[in-house]
Design a protein around this motif. Structure first.
Motif, PDB file in Angstrom:
ATOM      1  N   UNK A   1      45.611  21.674  17.041  1.00  0.00           N
ATOM      2  CA  UNK A   1      46.793  20.973  16.783  1.00  0.00           C
ATOM      3  C   UNK A   1      46.462  19.404  16.621  1.00  0.00           C
ATOM      4  N   UNK A   2      45.205  19.055  16.508  1.00  0.00           N
ATOM      5  CA  UNK A   2      45.082  17.600  16.357  1.00  0.00           C
ATOM      6  C   UNK A   2      45.146  16.757  17.380  1.00  0.00           C
ATOM      7  N   UNK A   3      45.255  17.436  18.832  1.00  0.00           N
ATOM      8  CA  UNK A   3      45.443  16.487  19.892  1.00  0.00           C
ATOM      9  C   UNK A   3      46.802  15.749  19.734  1.00  0.00           C
ATOM     10  N   UNK A   4      47.648  16.198  19.151  1.00  0.00           N
ATOM     11  CA  UNK A   4      49.092  15.783  18.804  1.00  0.00           C
ATOM     12  C   UNK A   4      49.775  15.828  20.193  1.00  0.00           C
ATOM     13  N   UNK A   5      51.003  15.013  20.181  1.00  0.00           N
ATOM     14  CA  UNK A   5      51.820  14.742  21.133  1.00  0.00           C
ATOM     15  C   UNK A   5      52.356  16.240  21.615  1.00  0.00           C
ATOM     16  N   UNK A   6      52.679  17.074  20.476  1.00  0.00           N
ATOM     17  CA  UNK A   6      53.026  18.512  20.747  1.00  0.00           C
ATOM     18  C   UNK A   6      51.918  19.171  21.909  1.00  0.00           C
ATOM     19  N   UNK A   7      50.734  19.175  21.099  1.00  0.00           N
ATOM     20  CA  UNK A   7      49.665  19.855  21.772  1.00  0.00           C
ATOM     21  C   UNK A   7      49.597  19.365  23.146  1.00  0.00           C
ATOM     22  N   UNK A   8      49.768  18.005  23.592  1.00  0.00           N
ATOM     23  CA  UNK A   8      49.498  17.735  25.031  1.00  0.00           C
ATOM     24  C   UNK A   8      50.644  18.243  25.835  1.00  0.00           C
ATOM     25  N   UNK A   9      51.836  18.052  25.077  1.00  0.00           N
ATOM     26  CA  UNK A   9      53.152  18.864  25.818  1.00  0.00           C
ATOM     27  C   UNK A   9      52.678  20.172  26.297  1.00  0.00           C
ATOM     28  N   UNK A  10      52.388  21.049  25.581  1.00  0.00           N
ATOM     29  CA  UNK A  10      51.927  22.292  25.759  1.00  0.00           C
ATOM     30  C   UNK A  10      50.951  22.312  27.055  1.00  0.00           C
TER      31      UNK A  10
END
Length: 169
Positions: A137-146
């Motif tokens: 997920x490209x170290x995205x904000x969405x990924x970090x929330x997961x």
């Protein structure tokens, strides 16, 4: 060795600190709108519950060792690129300081023989979080929330193990 019961008591504060530091996401708006349930199912890595089950039946030292391994893996995971996350850098630094301090203190309660062998399956779980969520997920904000949600669950498991040592049999 330090007084491990004092350290265990301090460990109980870890979850409380995590909860207070859990203002990483700009309030609940981002957390609530971050992903839908289909994306959550696609982007999850199942925690190896059988390892937790084994650890919960282990000796006090075995439980502490498992908790320390979780904390070490959490710390390593948070060393990854967080530039896309919506968290304040100082908040993440404070969280990592608490995790690392707690790791060191609990580690001092565990003999070298319990700590020298890395829990490979637990390590692979965190590696999958890194590869299958953060990297994909490209170290995205969405990924970090997961990742934040997964880490919260892991810390709760570690807290439960350590807390069980303080309860009378």
């Amino acid at each position: 060795k330090p007084d491990c019961f004092v350290l265990l008591w301090l460990h109980l504060k870890l979850i409380r600190v995590y909860e207070s530091q859990n203002k990483w996401v700009a309030h609940s708006a981002l957390a609530n709108n971050i992903t839908n349930s289909t994306e959550d199912e696609e982007n999850t890595v199942a925690f190896p519950d059988h390892l937790y089950s084994q650890a919960s039946k282990a000796s006090a030292e075995g439980k502490l060792s498992f908790a320390v391994h979780i904390l070490q893996e959490v710390s390593a995971l948070f060393e990854e690129d967080q530039s896309s996350s919506s968290w304040q850098e100082v908040t993440v630094e404070n969280f990592l300081n608490v995790v690392n301090k707690q790791t060191d203190e609990l580690h001092s309660c565990v003999s070298h023989s319990h700590m020298k062998k890395r829990n490979t399956k637990l390590h692979l779980y965190f590696k999958r979080l890194s590869n299958e969520i953060l990297a994909k997920m490209g170290h995205s904000a969405d990924a970090w929330e997961l990742i934040r949600r997964e880490v919260k669950d892991c810390l709760m498991k570690a807290d439960h193990l350590v807390s069980s040592l303080l309860l009378p049999n």
